[in-house]
Design a protein around this motif. Structure first.
Motif, PDB file in Angstrom:
ATOM      1  N   GLU A   1      27.482  20.067  26.889  1.00  0.00           N
ATOM      2  CA  GLU A   1      26.776  20.823  27.924  1.00  0.00           C
ATOM      3  C   GLU A   1      26.389  22.191  27.379  1.00  0.00           C
ATOM      4  OE1 GLU A   1      28.830  20.946  31.634  1.00  0.00           O
ATOM      5  OE2 GLU A   1      29.393  18.840  31.505  1.00  0.00           O
ATOM      6  N   ASN A   2      25.357  22.793  27.998  1.00  0.00           N
ATOM      7  CA  ASN A   2      24.875  24.117  27.619  1.00  0.00           C
ATOM      8  C   ASN A   2      24.530  24.214  26.144  1.00  0.00           C
ATOM      9  OD1 ASN A   2      25.130  25.092  30.237  1.00  0.00           O
ATOM     10  ND2 ASN A   2      27.258  25.675  29.887  1.00  0.00           N
ATOM     11  N   LYS A   3      23.993  23.139  25.619  1.00  0.00           N
ATOM     12  CA  LYS A   3      23.598  23.125  24.222  1.00  0.00           C
ATOM     13  C   LYS A   3      22.229  22.477  24.108  1.00  0.00           C
ATOM     14  CE  LYS A   3      28.305  22.914  22.667  1.00  0.00           C
ATOM     15  NZ  LYS A   3      28.803  23.572  21.526  1.00  0.00           N
ATOM     16  N   SER A   4      21.490  22.888  23.097  1.00  0.00           N
ATOM     17  CA  SER A   4      20.233  22.223  22.801  1.00  0.00           C
ATOM     18  C   SER A   4      20.548  21.019  21.935  1.00  0.00           C
ATOM     19  CB  SER A   4      19.301  23.165  22.044  1.00  0.00           C
ATOM     20  OG  SER A   4      18.923  24.235  22.858  1.00  0.00           O
ATOM     21  N   MET A   5      19.860  19.931  22.200  1.00  0.00           N
ATOM     22  CA  MET A   5      20.124  18.714  21.452  1.00  0.00           C
ATOM     23  C   MET A   5      18.810  18.163  20.911  1.00  0.00           C
ATOM     24  SD  MET A   5      21.593  15.073  22.759  1.00  0.00           S
ATOM     25  CE  MET A   5      20.332  15.014  23.992  1.00  0.00           C
ATOM     26  N   LEU A   6      18.790  17.842  19.621  1.00  0.00           N
ATOM     27  CA  LEU A   6      17.641  17.208  18.996  1.00  0.00           C
ATOM     28  C   LEU A   6      18.094  15.870  18.439  1.00  0.00           C
ATOM     29  CD1 LEU A   6      14.714  17.183  17.882  1.00  0.00           C
ATOM     30  CD2 LEU A   6      15.595  18.339  15.870  1.00  0.00           C
TER      31      LEU A   6
ATOM     32  N   GLY B   1      11.105  12.824  16.860  1.00  0.00           N
ATOM     33  CA  GLY B   1      12.297  13.257  17.578  1.00  0.00           C
ATOM     34  C   GLY B   1      12.017  13.754  18.979  1.00  0.00           C
ATOM     35  N   LYS B   2      13.109  14.000  19.696  1.00  0.00           N
ATOM     36  CA  LYS B   2      13.066  14.557  21.046  1.00  0.00           C
ATOM     37  C   LYS B   2      14.080  15.674  21.122  1.00  0.00           C
ATOM     38  CE  LYS B   2      11.755  10.405  23.543  1.00  0.00           C
ATOM     39  NZ  LYS B   2      12.002   9.568  24.698  1.00  0.00           N
ATOM     40  N   ILE B   3      13.672  16.788  21.713  1.00  0.00           N
ATOM     41  CA  ILE B   3      14.600  17.897  21.904  1.00  0.00           C
ATOM     42  C   ILE B   3      14.816  18.110  23.386  1.00  0.00           C
ATOM     43  CG2 ILE B   3      12.869  19.749  21.815  1.00  0.00           C
ATOM     44  CD1 ILE B   3      15.155  21.331  20.221  1.00  0.00           C
ATOM     45  N   HIS B   4      16.062  18.369  23.734  1.00  0.00           N
ATOM     46  CA  HIS B   4      16.459  18.702  25.093  1.00  0.00           C
ATOM     47  C   HIS B   4      16.937  20.148  25.042  1.00  0.00           C
ATOM     48  CE1 HIS B   4      16.555  14.366  25.963  1.00  0.00           C
ATOM     49  NE2 HIS B   4      17.058  14.278  24.755  1.00  0.00           N
ATOM     50  N   PRO B   5      16.094  21.105  25.481  1.00  0.00           N
ATOM     51  CA  PRO B   5      16.522  22.506  25.428  1.00  0.00           C
ATOM     52  C   PRO B   5      17.789  22.720  26.254  1.00  0.00           C
ATOM     53  CG  PRO B   5      14.176  22.355  25.857  1.00  0.00           C
ATOM     54  CD  PRO B   5      14.741  20.969  25.980  1.00  0.00           C
TER      55      PRO B   5
ATOM     56  N   GLY C   1      10.295  28.567  36.105  1.00  0.00           N
ATOM     57  CA  GLY C   1       8.853  28.758  36.202  1.00  0.00           C
ATOM     58  C   GLY C   1       8.356  29.811  35.236  1.00  0.00           C
ATOM     59  N   ASP C   2       9.212  30.385  34.438  1.00  0.00           N
ATOM     60  CA  ASP C   2       8.877  31.452  33.502  1.00  0.00           C
ATOM     61  C   ASP C   2       7.901  30.944  32.444  1.00  0.00           C
ATOM     62  OD1 ASP C   2       8.795  33.634  31.842  1.00  0.00           O
ATOM     63  OD2 ASP C   2      10.871  33.455  31.161  1.00  0.00           O
ATOM     64  N   SER C   3       6.725  31.533  32.396  1.00  0.00           N
ATOM     65  CA  SER C   3       5.718  31.102  31.429  1.00  0.00           C
ATOM     66  C   SER C   3       6.098  31.485  30.012  1.00  0.00           C
ATOM     67  CB  SER C   3       4.353  31.694  31.782  1.00  0.00           C
ATOM     68  OG  SER C   3       4.412  33.101  31.708  1.00  0.00           O
ATOM     69  N   ASN C   4       6.992  32.465  29.838  1.00  0.00           N
ATOM     70  CA  ASN C   4       7.423  32.862  28.496  1.00  0.00           C
ATOM     71  C   ASN C   4       8.386  31.865  27.882  1.00  0.00           C
ATOM     72  OD1 ASN C   4       5.931  35.237  28.425  1.00  0.00           O
ATOM     73  ND2 ASN C   4       7.534  36.373  29.512  1.00  0.00           N
ATOM     74  N   ARG C   5       8.945  30.969  28.681  1.00  0.00           N
ATOM     75  CA  ARG C   5       9.929  30.014  28.171  1.00  0.00           C
ATOM     76  C   ARG C   5       9.326  29.129  27.079  1.00  0.00           C
ATOM     77  NH1 ARG C   5      14.395  28.925  26.032  1.00  0.00           N
ATOM     78  NH2 ARG C   5      15.185  26.866  26.403  1.00  0.00           N
ATOM     79  N   SER C   6       8.058  28.759  27.216  1.00  0.00           N
ATOM     80  CA  SER C   6       7.448  27.903  26.201  1.00  0.00           C
ATOM     81  C   SER C   6       7.401  28.598  24.845  1.00  0.00           C
ATOM     82  CB  SER C   6       6.039  27.478  26.620  1.00  0.00           C
ATOM     83  OG  SER C   6       5.213  28.607  26.749  1.00  0.00           O
ATOM     84  N   HIS C   7       7.326  29.928  24.831  1.00  0.00           N
ATOM     85  CA  HIS C   7       7.330  30.671  23.572  1.00  0.00           C
ATOM     86  C   HIS C   7       8.719  30.679  22.938  1.00  0.00           C
ATOM     87  CE1 HIS C   7       3.250  31.928  24.225  1.00  0.00           C
ATOM     88  NE2 HIS C   7       3.572  32.395  25.406  1.00  0.00           N
ATOM     89  N   HIS C   8       9.770  30.496  23.752  1.00  0.00           N
ATOM     90  CA  HIS C   8      11.131  30.461  23.234  1.00  0.00           C
ATOM     91  C   HIS C   8      11.484  29.080  22.698  1.00  0.00           C
ATOM     92  CE1 HIS C   8      11.915  34.449  24.705  1.00  0.00           C
ATOM     93  NE2 HIS C   8      11.539  34.106  25.921  1.00  0.00           N
ATOM     94  N   ILE C   9      10.850  28.046  23.205  1.00  0.00           N
ATOM     95  CA  ILE C   9      11.151  26.681  22.790  1.00  0.00           C
ATOM     96  C   ILE C   9      10.647  26.420  21.379  1.00  0.00           C
ATOM     97  CG2 ILE C   9      10.694  24.245  23.246  1.00  0.00           C
ATOM     98  CD1 ILE C   9      10.583  24.979  26.231  1.00  0.00           C
ATOM     99  N   GLN C  10       9.457  26.884  21.056  1.00  0.00           N
ATOM    100  CA  GLN C  10       8.829  26.634  19.747  1.00  0.00           C
ATOM    101  C   GLN C  10       9.712  27.067  18.583  1.00  0.00           C
ATOM    102  OE1 GLN C  10       5.947  25.060  19.896  1.00  0.00           O
ATOM    103  NE2 GLN C  10       5.086  25.244  17.858  1.00  0.00           N
ATOM    104  N   PRO C  11      10.231  28.299  18.564  1.00  0.00           N
ATOM    105  CA  PRO C  11      11.100  28.689  17.441  1.00  0.00           C
ATOM    106  C   PRO C  11      12.416  27.908  17.424  1.00  0.00           C
ATOM    107  CG  PRO C  11      10.386  30.622  18.680  1.00  0.00           C
ATOM    108  CD  PRO C  11       9.922  29.425  19.427  1.00  0.00           C
ATOM    109  N   GLU C  12      12.921  27.548  18.583  1.00  0.00           N
ATOM    110  CA  GLU C  12      14.156  26.765  18.667  1.00  0.00           C
ATOM    111  C   GLU C  12      13.955  25.396  18.021  1.00  0.00           C
ATOM    112  OE1 GLU C  12      17.002  24.925  22.178  1.00  0.00           O
ATOM    113  OE2 GLU C  12      15.614  26.521  22.678  1.00  0.00           O
TER     114      GLU C  12
END
Length: 149
Positions: A55-60, A75-79, A85-96
């Motif tokens: 839990e509370n972990k990103s999984m690829l 692959g599939k990633i589960h952030p 609804g934060d539009s900035n979240r997509s910018h955080h996913i890419q580097p992750e």
């Protein structure tokens, strides 16, 4: 089981898989803590079920697959933190995702010395989310890019 430690990053190659086998269906299960203090990668013939229930972990989860005469790393990633609804979240996913892909490629560098054509195989990662606008399949380059960084 072959294990090695890279800082806060542990890697386990699960038998009967080795550093060189299999290529078809070689599976990666990567768990990254959301505070980025530790990461665990399992490489094998199947996904490491024990890691999947964190839990509370990103999984690829990723796998080498033959497609149209070439291999792809799919692959599939589960952030770890579900998007709001934060539009900035997509910018955080890419580097992750890029960091996760880099960890997988670098941890399995011995495979590329045995199967060098995989260095030029495309990497596609699907981001999974409960929010439709964050679901996407994106191209993340080729393994050679991550090994030269």
């Amino acid at each position: 089981m072959e294990k090695f430690q890279l800082d806060e990053f542990s890697v386990a190659i699960l038998p009967p898989a080795t550093a060189y086998h299999p290529v078809d269906g070689r599976k990666y299960t990567l768990i990254m803590s959301t505070d980025e203090t530790s990461s665990h990668l399992a490489i094998g013939y199947k996904y490491e079920v024990a890691l999947l229930h964190s839990e509370n972990k990103s999984m690829l989860k990723a796998e080498w697959k033959p497609r149209l005469g070439e291999y792809i790393l799919s692959g599939k990633i589960h952030p770890g933190i579900e998007q709001s609804g934060d539009s900035n979240r997509s910018h955080h996913i890419q580097p992750e995702v890029a960091k996760a892909v880099s960890m997988i490629v670098k941890a399995d560098k011995d495979l590329y010395s045995h199967v060098p054509w995989l260095l030029y195989a495309p990497i596609y990662i699907e981001t999974e989310s409960n929010i439709h606008k964050y679901k996407a399949i994106q191209f993340f380059g080729i393994p050679k890019q991550y090994l030269t960084l």
